[in-house]
Design a protein around this motif. Structure first.
Motif, PDB file in Angstrom:
ATOM      1  N   UNK A 128      63.521 -67.382 -20.119  1.00  0.00           N
ATOM      2  CA  UNK A 128      64.259 -68.094 -21.153  1.00  0.00           C
ATOM      3  C   UNK A 128      63.437 -69.273 -21.634  1.00  0.00           C
ATOM      4  N   UNK A 129      63.298 -69.399 -22.943  1.00  0.00           N
ATOM      5  CA  UNK A 129      62.630 -70.543 -23.544  1.00  0.00           C
ATOM      6  C   UNK A 129      63.446 -70.995 -24.747  1.00  0.00           C
ATOM      7  N   UNK A 130      63.805 -72.282 -24.785  1.00  0.00           N
ATOM      8  CA  UNK A 130      64.658 -72.821 -25.858  1.00  0.00           C
ATOM      9  C   UNK A 130      65.928 -71.999 -25.998  1.00  0.00           C
ATOM     10  N   UNK A 131      66.513 -71.661 -24.842  1.00  0.00           N
ATOM     11  CA  UNK A 131      67.784 -70.931 -24.790  1.00  0.00           C
ATOM     12  C   UNK A 131      67.700 -69.535 -25.391  1.00  0.00           C
ATOM     13  N   UNK A 132      66.498 -69.023 -25.521  1.00  0.00           N
ATOM     14  CA  UNK A 132      66.330 -67.665 -26.056  1.00  0.00           C
ATOM     15  C   UNK A 132      65.513 -66.840 -25.055  1.00  0.00           C
ATOM     16  N   UNK A 133      65.942 -65.608 -24.874  1.00  0.00           N
ATOM     17  CA  UNK A 133      65.250 -64.725 -23.935  1.00  0.00           C
ATOM     18  C   UNK A 133      63.984 -64.188 -24.581  1.00  0.00           C
ATOM     19  N   UNK A 134      62.929 -64.207 -23.800  1.00  0.00           N
ATOM     20  CA  UNK A 134      61.651 -63.652 -24.241  1.00  0.00           C
ATOM     21  C   UNK A 134      61.258 -62.554 -23.253  1.00  0.00           C
ATOM     22  N   UNK A 135      60.865 -61.404 -23.801  1.00  0.00           N
ATOM     23  CA  UNK A 135      60.467 -60.255 -22.985  1.00  0.00           C
ATOM     24  C   UNK A 135      59.010 -59.950 -23.278  1.00  0.00           C
ATOM     25  N   UNK A 136      58.201 -59.866 -22.219  1.00  0.00           N
ATOM     26  CA  UNK A 136      56.780 -59.594 -22.354  1.00  0.00           C
ATOM     27  C   UNK A 136      56.435 -58.276 -21.676  1.00  0.00           C
TER      28      UNK A 136
END
Length: 625
Positions: free
Chosen positions: A493-501
């Motif tokens: 989570x970054x800035x309340x947004x999920x990031x998928x790598x």
């Protein structure tokens, strides 16, 4: 024929009396024959010289012979004598003649009781006793309160507090004895407050403050029993009770010296048929210390058995039959505990293997663990542990599996039976903080003296809202580097947004505060998708995403908009994406924009176009939805 002048009635009466008299006389003589010893005395009623006294048993066998140079009868029944010699012959319960001599003394009770003084000596083929004085009662109970010298079987010495000897029962009790016991050509010095010897039982008891010492051995305890075989030929077993201490030093055929010290509440030593020590049983707070040229071991348990080579006296096995601990310092530094364990030794007395079972615990260097079973091979520096609840701890990290292999020299740890791990990073890494990290995998290997930990097969990592999956995950402690291989997927989570790598490989560079994906690299953030051969994510020290860079066939898409370029920089907080080198952005149903560099504003959906050749710029403003 009738006798003249004889009354028939008187003759009949006389005949009857004679018959009765003869009958009574026969009964009396018969009783005399069945009665006590017959005796023959020479000059006992008068004072004299060269007295000889003989007594016989009921079978008319010589029982006692007493000689003296001078004698004097006293009113109290005592016969005073000088220069006494006597022999109690092997009759009744005796199987050997007993010889007596003294400078003076007296006899009473028909020579059943004696008092001997001055160079008093009592001897037979199996014992010799001497003292200033002796009392002999009933020709059986011999005693003195003076210091007595003794030689009984293979025991010789002095009883400082005197002794009591029951001759017929072949039982002797000595007070404060000190002496030497001869066994197999070796002398063992002993001392105690009390010594009891029961010849009929072939048993010797040393009681209170006991110590027995040989050239290379020593045992101390409150009490020691020594059980011999018939005629005291060989020692069968010995047992020490209370505050036991045993020490011995043995030298092997190769000249290697091995010493052992044992303390316990009870130590029992069992010998082979030749009287050589072959087994030691230890009970109650048992402790064994072993020292040789290259190794020191300490064993503790409430019940221990040691087997030895009878010829060399080198240990072959040590078995703990109750929960115990074995610590060894030498080729490897290892401590093992278990409900039971077996340690085996080479012919030279070197530790060879350890096998422990049930509730096992171990420590070697900075690795410790628990298991249902442990097997240690010294030559290969190899520890195998197994069981349902097997666990390993290394540098605060905890590993769980059904089986582990530890190579102690290399300090390598591995398992291929499914692993769960709780890792405590020594330092913070990108995204991952210095707090527990949870990992599961099909297997793992820890190498480089614990600095590298490699998880393999269906790897999953969790910390707070971070999730990572890969085919392989490697932690490098010294460089604080984490890397993944075999298709890695990361969620955070970054800035309340999920990031998928996603990437074929993924590397966390703590010093540069970035994560690098290579090979089919992809990023998904809400409706925004980025792909390239390589993607780098750069963070600040608070794990806030600062910049995303993509190289080699970078492609971005958002709903009905897509763009591509050789390079791409996504300035994450500013929500700006810069496309560089052959940049192209396509808006569905609105045409295509091309340029050397294109900038896309995620907030306003504006595209800025610049050309390196004519430095012209075109701005396409889209209607806001």
């Amino acid at each position: 024929m009738k006798l003249p002048g004889v009354n028939k009635k008187l003759l009949f009466t006389f005949s009857t009396v004679m018959v009765l008299f003869l009958g009574l006389l026969s009964v009396f003589l018969l009783q005399m024959k069945k009665g006590g010893d017959s005796a023959k005395t020479v000059d006992t009623e008068i004072e004299g010289v060269n007295l000889i006294y003989l007594t016989f048993n009921k079978n008319n066998e010589k029982k006692l012979e007493v000689k003296c140079l001078e004698s004097q009868k006293k009113d109290d029944g005592k016969l005073l004598m000088k220069k006494i010699t006597a022999t109690i012959f092997k009759a009744d319960k005796l199987d050997k003649d007993i010889h007596i001599s003294a400078d003076s003394g007296y006899a009473k009770n028909d020579f059943n009781d004696f008092y001997l003084q001055g160079n008093a000596l009592i001897s037979s083929p199996s014992f010799t006793l001497s003292s200033k004085s002796f009392d002999l009662k009933d020709l059986d109970i011999l005693s003195t309160q003076n210091e007595a010298a003794f030689k009984v079987r293979d025991l010789a010495g002095k009883a400082e507090g005197g002794l009591v000897y029951l001759i017929k029962n072949k039982y002797v009790k000595m007070l404060r004895p000190k002496g030497v016991m001869q066994r197999s050509g070796r002398g063992y010095r002993f001392q105690a407050k009390i010594l009891r010897l029961a010849e009929k039982k072939n048993l010797v008891l040393l009681d209170q403050e006991v110590q027995v010492e040989g050239d290379r051995s020593l045992i101390r305890s409150n009490r020691i029993f020594l059980q011999f075989n018939q005629d005291f030929v060989n020692l069968e077993w010995s047992t020490a009770y209370g505050n036991c201490y045993f020490q011995s030093i043995e030298i092997g055929k190769d000249g290697r010296q091995q010493s052992k010290e044992i303390t316990a509440n009870q130590i029992k030593m069992l010998n082979d048929p030749q009287g050589r020590l072959q087994k030691i049983a230890i009970r109650g707070n048992g402790k064994i210390s072993l020292v040789d040229n290259s190794n020191i071991s300490l064993i503790q348990s409430g019940h221990i058995e040691i087997s030895l080579n009878s010829e060399t006296q080198i240990m072959e096995t040590i078995r703990a039959l109750a929960r115990g601990t074995l610590s060894t310092r030498g080729q490897d530094n290892l401590t093992v505990s278990g409900d039971s364990f077996l340690a085996t030794y080479s012919s030279g007395g070197m530790l060879s293997e350890i096998h422990a079972e049930k509730k096992c615990e171990f420590v070697t260097e900075d690795i410790s663990g628990t298991a249902a079973r442990l097997d240690y091979n010294v030559a290969n520096s190899r520890i195998e542990i197994s069981g349902k609840d097997t666990a390993i701890t290394s540098k605060k990290n905890i590993f769980n599996s059904s089986q582990f292999l530890i190579q102690t020299k290399l300090r390598n740890l591995s398992s291929d039976q499914g692993v769960k791990a709780t890792l405590i990073p020594e330092k913070k890494n990108v995204l991952l903080r210095a707090k527990p990290v949870f990992v599961t995998a099909s297997g793992m290997e820890m190498s480089e003296k614990g600095d590298v930990t490699n998880f393999k097969g269906k790897v999953k990592l969790f910390q707070d809202d971070i999730e990572l999956q890969s085919g392989e995950l490697i932690f490098e402690t010294r460089s604080n580097r984490i890397s993944c291989r075999g298709n890695a997927d990361l969620k955070f989570i970054s800035d309340n947004e999920k990031i998928i790598l996603h990437g074929k490989t993924m590397v966390f560079h703590a010093d540069e505060l970035k994560i690098v994906l290579e090979g089919d690299a992809r990023l998904q953030q809400a409706e925004n998708t980025l792909s390239a051969r390589k993607i780098e994510l750069v963070f600040n020290r608070d794990d806030q995403l600062e910049k995303i860079s993509a190289a080699d066939q970078a492609a971005f898409s958002k709903k009905d908009l897509s763009g591509k370029a050789q390079f791409l920089d996504w300035f994450y907080p500013r929500k700006l994406i810069l496309f560089k080198n052959s940049a192209e952005i396509i808006k569905k149903n609105a045409g295509t924009t091309r340029g050397q560099e294109l900038t896309f504003d995620l907030s306003s959906n504006e595209i800025s176009v610049s050309s390196a050749e004519d430095r012209s710029e075109t701005v396409i403003r889209q209607k806001m939805p």
